[in-house]
Design a protein around this motif. Structure first.
Motif, PDB file in Angstrom:
ATOM      1  N   ASP A 166      54.301  76.720  79.205  1.00  0.00           N
ATOM      2  CA  ASP A 166      55.353  77.448  78.049  1.00  0.00           C
ATOM      3  C   ASP A 166      56.459  76.669  77.632  1.00  0.00           C
ATOM      4  OD1 ASP A 166      55.995  78.107  80.549  1.00  0.00           O
ATOM      5  OD2 ASP A 166      56.812  80.085  79.809  1.00  0.00           O
ATOM      6  N   HIS A 195      54.991  74.222  84.047  1.00  0.00           N
ATOM      7  CA  HIS A 195      55.561  75.155  83.021  1.00  0.00           C
ATOM      8  C   HIS A 195      55.210  74.897  81.700  1.00  0.00           C
ATOM      9  CE1 HIS A 195      58.461  76.511  86.105  1.00  0.00           C
ATOM     10  NE2 HIS A 195      58.797  75.254  86.326  1.00  0.00           N
ATOM     11  N   GLY A 205      62.288  80.083  72.233  1.00  0.00           N
ATOM     12  CA  GLY A 205      61.500  79.516  73.636  1.00  0.00           C
ATOM     13  C   GLY A 205      62.530  78.496  74.115  1.00  0.00           C
TER      14      GLY A 205
END
Length: 122
Positions: free
Chosen positions: A49, A47, A19
């Motif tokens: 994530d 954001h 990620g």
């Protein structure tokens, strides 16, 4: 997700994860760092994530030396353990969003291929 503070002990483990990880190298005495902090914090909320991490360059000077930090703030972006962005200077909100979009849009297979080609020429 709120920003996380990285230390010498947690830095490598954090940026090596799959990620996207954005890292803000900063110091308490730095005016541009203080102006960038709320922009970075807002991005972390938008954001969830993406890991938004901060490194206090005064407390963790060994990380600053290891990563060649010569000016602050410096923003780095890692994706799947690979540094894909490194720039000194505070970004305005729209530029940070543009960076996030660009990092999200990377073809990581292509990035790995380019790294392998570069390393084979060295």
């Amino acid at each position: 997700m709120a920003t996380v503070n990285l230390t010498t002990d947690t830095f490598e483990e954090t940026v090596a994860k799959d990620g996207i990880v954005l890292v803000d190298f900063w110091a308490d005495w730095c005016g541009p760092c203080k102006r960038f902090a709320p922009i970075f914090e807002e991005s972390s909320k938008e954001h969830g994530d993406i890991v938004h991490a901060k490194v206090d360059t005064e407390e963790h000077q060994e990380l600053s030396i290891k990563y060649g930090i010569t000016a602050i703030p410096t923003l780095m972006a890692f994706r799947d353990g690979i540094m894909v962005f490194n720039q000194a200077g505070a970004l305005p909100g729209p530029a940070l969003k543009q960076l996030v979009d660009a990092v999200e849009g990377l073809d990581m297979d292509e990035v790995r291929q380019k790294i392998a080609e570069h390393e084979s020429q060295a």
